[in-house]
Design an enzyme around this catalytic site. Sequence first.
Site, PDB file in Angstrom:
ATOM      1  N   ARG A 137       0.630  -1.097  -0.024  1.00  0.00           N
ATOM      2  CA  ARG A 137       0.177  -0.009  -0.086  1.00  0.00           C
ATOM      3  C   ARG A 137       0.913   1.371  -0.079  1.00  0.00           C
ATOM      4  O   ARG A 137       0.644   2.191  -0.860  1.00  0.00           O
ATOM      5  CB  ARG A 137      -0.878  -0.032   1.041  1.00  0.00           C
ATOM      6  N   ARG A 138       1.870   1.146   0.757  1.00  0.00           N
ATOM      7  CA  ARG A 138       2.872   2.507   1.010  1.00  0.00           C
ATOM      8  C   ARG A 138       4.200   2.045   0.633  1.00  0.00           C
ATOM      9  O   ARG A 138       4.945   1.635   1.691  1.00  0.00           O
ATOM     10  CB  ARG A 138       2.513   3.050   2.384  1.00  0.00           C
ATOM     11  N   LYS A 186     -11.390 -20.820   8.214  1.00  0.00           N
ATOM     12  CA  LYS A 186     -10.825 -21.942   7.923  1.00  0.00           C
ATOM     13  C   LYS A 186     -11.521 -23.114   8.180  1.00  0.00           C
ATOM     14  O   LYS A 186     -11.505 -24.313   7.548  1.00  0.00           O
ATOM     15  CB  LYS A 186      -9.733 -22.017   9.285  1.00  0.00           C
TER      16      LYS A 186
HETATM   17  N1  LIG Z   1       0.195 -13.281  10.401  1.00  0.00           N
HETATM   18  C1  LIG Z   1      -0.078 -14.540  10.372  1.00  0.00           C
HETATM   19  O1  LIG Z   1       0.345 -15.195  11.488  1.00  0.00           O
HETATM   20  C2  LIG Z   1      -0.895 -15.170   9.256  1.00  0.00           C
HETATM   21  C3  LIG Z   1      -1.344 -14.459   8.270  1.00  0.00           C
HETATM   22  N2  LIG Z   1      -2.125 -15.097   7.307  1.00  0.00           N
HETATM   23  C4  LIG Z   1      -2.843 -14.183   6.170  1.00  0.00           C
HETATM   24  O2  LIG Z   1      -1.688 -13.788   5.376  1.00  0.00           O
HETATM   25  C5  LIG Z   1      -2.229 -12.377   5.019  1.00  0.00           C
HETATM   26  C6  LIG Z   1      -1.277 -11.346   5.293  1.00  0.00           C
HETATM   27  O3  LIG Z   1      -1.174 -11.300   6.695  1.00  0.00           O
HETATM   28  P1  LIG Z   1      -0.180 -10.343   7.583  1.00  0.00           P
HETATM   29  O4  LIG Z   1       1.259 -10.632   6.703  1.00  0.00           O
HETATM   30  O5  LIG Z   1      -0.184 -10.676   8.908  1.00  0.00           O
HETATM   31  O6  LIG Z   1      -0.697  -8.778   7.371  1.00  0.00           O
HETATM   32  P2  LIG Z   1      -0.278  -7.629   7.497  1.00  0.00           P
HETATM   33  O7  LIG Z   1      -1.230  -6.739   7.521  1.00  0.00           O
HETATM   34  O8  LIG Z   1       0.969  -7.491   8.193  1.00  0.00           O
HETATM   35  O9  LIG Z   1       0.648  -7.183   5.796  1.00  0.00           O
HETATM   36  C7  LIG Z   1      -0.306  -6.904   4.812  1.00  0.00           C
HETATM   37  C8  LIG Z   1       0.525  -6.149   3.589  1.00  0.00           C
HETATM   38  O10 LIG Z   1      -0.532  -6.063   2.410  1.00  0.00           O
HETATM   39  C9  LIG Z   1      -0.390  -4.847   2.188  1.00  0.00           C
HETATM   40  N3  LIG Z   1      -1.482  -4.421   1.628  1.00  0.00           N
HETATM   41  C10 LIG Z   1      -2.702  -4.015   2.074  1.00  0.00           C
HETATM   42  N4  LIG Z   1      -3.626  -3.678   1.059  1.00  0.00           N
HETATM   43  C11 LIG Z   1      -2.674  -3.378  -0.083  1.00  0.00           C
HETATM   44  C12 LIG Z   1      -3.320  -3.403  -1.232  1.00  0.00           C
HETATM   45  N5  LIG Z   1      -4.540  -2.625  -1.751  1.00  0.00           N
HETATM   46  N6  LIG Z   1      -2.215  -3.492  -2.270  1.00  0.00           N
HETATM   47  C13 LIG Z   1      -1.101  -3.823  -2.264  1.00  0.00           C
HETATM   48  N7  LIG Z   1      -0.807  -3.984  -0.863  1.00  0.00           N
HETATM   49  C14 LIG Z   1      -1.655  -3.924  -0.012  1.00  0.00           C
HETATM   50  C15 LIG Z   1       0.288  -4.023   3.174  1.00  0.00           C
HETATM   51  O11 LIG Z   1       0.877  -2.905   2.683  1.00  0.00           O
HETATM   52  C16 LIG Z   1       1.079  -5.003   4.070  1.00  0.00           C
HETATM   53  O12 LIG Z   1       2.412  -4.954   3.194  1.00  0.00           O
HETATM   54  C17 LIG Z   1      -3.662 -12.446   5.348  1.00  0.00           C
HETATM   55  O13 LIG Z   1      -4.601 -12.997   4.629  1.00  0.00           O
HETATM   56  C18 LIG Z   1      -3.668 -13.200   6.749  1.00  0.00           C
HETATM   57  O14 LIG Z   1      -5.040 -13.816   7.051  1.00  0.00           O
HETATM   58  C19 LIG Z   1      -2.289 -16.612   7.199  1.00  0.00           C
HETATM   59  C20 LIG Z   1      -1.600 -17.302   8.263  1.00  0.00           C
HETATM   60  C21 LIG Z   1      -1.010 -16.565   9.292  1.00  0.00           C
HETATM   61  N1  LIG Z   2      -4.739 -14.501  12.902  1.00  0.00           N
HETATM   62  C1  LIG Z   2      -4.547 -15.909  12.608  1.00  0.00           C
HETATM   63  C2  LIG Z   2      -3.250 -15.756  11.516  1.00  0.00           C
HETATM   64  C3  LIG Z   2      -3.099 -17.221  11.079  1.00  0.00           C
HETATM   65  O1  LIG Z   2      -4.061 -17.836  10.281  1.00  0.00           O
HETATM   66  C4  LIG Z   2      -4.432 -16.654  13.857  1.00  0.00           C
HETATM   67  O2  LIG Z   2      -4.286 -15.951  15.005  1.00  0.00           O
HETATM   68  O3  LIG Z   2      -4.511 -17.923  13.856  1.00  0.00           O
END
Ligand SMILES: NC(=O)C1=CN([C@@H]2O[C@H](COP(=O)(O)OP(=O)(O)OC[C@H]3O[C@@H](n4cnc5c(N)ncnc54)[C@H](O)[C@@H]3O)[C@@H](O)[C@H]2O)C=CC1
Ligand SMILES: N[C@@H](CC=O)C(=O)O
Length: 425
Positions: free
Chosen positions: A45-46, A202
Amino acid sequence: MKPIKVALLGCGTVGTQVVRLLDEQADDLAARVGAPVELSGIAVRRPDRHRDVPKHLLTADAAGLVASDVDVIVEVIGGIEPVRTLLLDALQAGKSVVSANKALLAENGGELFAAADESGADLYFEAAVAGAIPLLRPLRESLAGDRITRVMGIVNGTTNYILSAMDETGANYGETLEEASRLGYAEADPTADVDGYDAASKAAILASIAFHSRVTAGDVYREGISAVTSADVTAARTLGRTIKLLAICERVDDSVAVRVHPAMIPRSHPLASVNGAFNAVFVEAEAAGQLMFYGQGAGGAPTASAVLGDLVAVARNRVHGGRGPRESAYAALKVRPVGEVETRYHLSLDVADKAGVLASVAAVFAEHDVSIAAVRQEGRIDDASLVIVTHAAPDAALKSTVDKVAGLPAVRAVVSVMRVEGEES
Ligand SMILES: NC(=O)C1=CN([C@@H]2O[C@H](COP(=O)(O)OP(=O)(O)OC[C@H]3O[C@@H](n4cnc5c(N)ncnc54)[C@H](O)[C@@H]3O)[C@@H](O)[C@H]2O)C=CC1
Ligand SMILES: N[C@@H](CC=O)C(=O)O
Ligand code: NA
């Protein structure tokens, strides 16, 4: 060998770890795939806020990156739009997709698979359920010859982290949630975790794959942990139980029942010792019997491990030919409402300590055809506590029983109501 060009969408908790692993393991990945895996761009995004990844790769134009000369899209943004449109465009153009996005897969999995089918592209999403744990691939591939009857487990790291802390140290709910966010476990909007939406997505994905039917997040009965009180935790402890947020997907005759709710489980149950951001899932299949999958369910590096595993799989398919599994929804089983599903309840009541109270409470259970498995009454000077655990009964009957019991004149307060799982009924 021509490189496999990868577009990374999102570079937060998970994305930064994907970038790190792609860089650190470049040679191994190339050897495993049979071609170099090259990161062509990172959409965020940024772009000005990301200092720890190569600057020249960053762009705010995700659509432009998807439309560029790339082979694979790795999506770790999250949420429905604009991701749905980006991934549909990619799949329609024949680009393989790897996603960690359970919300999207649980809501729009059908149309994404249809787009993948039309162009022959791959759609992989191991990271979307139970983080690092290899679970979807075993269900989609290793168990494809068996008949799965039940999938049950802990699939949300954030709520498990909070419940473990409440149980172990009596920790404060709000502070523990903040800590889970700081550690990168929670969703961007943590109500998705605490209100059970993340686990419900999930569960929908698990049920769809396990039962070869299309189950969406809206089909899942959902209760989160925001209503779990320290009184519930204490009640569970007194009974030798602990509280976990469970996702339960069951095949019931020719239907499926899918639910997410907190439940008391015995401390001796294997799921009771799954603490912190760890997840664990039991799978029961007719021929295989019981299987248990355990590991880190959240966090940047564990999730990136699952993403990279999928990336290697789709990249191999592009290099050597072949395709990953398609959607398998041929069984088209109906979703059974939770009211018809057999559950068991634990009920802890504050009652007046006088003759006939137990009989009046028991009469309500009998009236709803709910049989009591155990009852314990502890008297105090002017009031008493009554703890009841039921046998299995339709959830609707149990709910009506609790409502009616709560209205009895002798019942001063319902201290704790919770479903019970993981023991003989
Ligand atoms: N954090 C975790 O433990 C886990 C996360 N996930 C999934 O992985 C995905 C990402 O999670 P996180 O990395 O934790 O999220 P986060 O919020 O840390 O990162 C999201 C990223 O997406 C970017 N972003 C947001 N809107 C955007 C747009 N319109 N265009 C381009 N970039 C954009 C942001 O700049 C950021 O870099 C989600 O679907 C989450 O459910 C799945 C399993 C575990
Ligand atoms: N927010 C989720 C991230 C992984 O899917 C969790 O807490 O399990
Ligand atoms: Na997984």
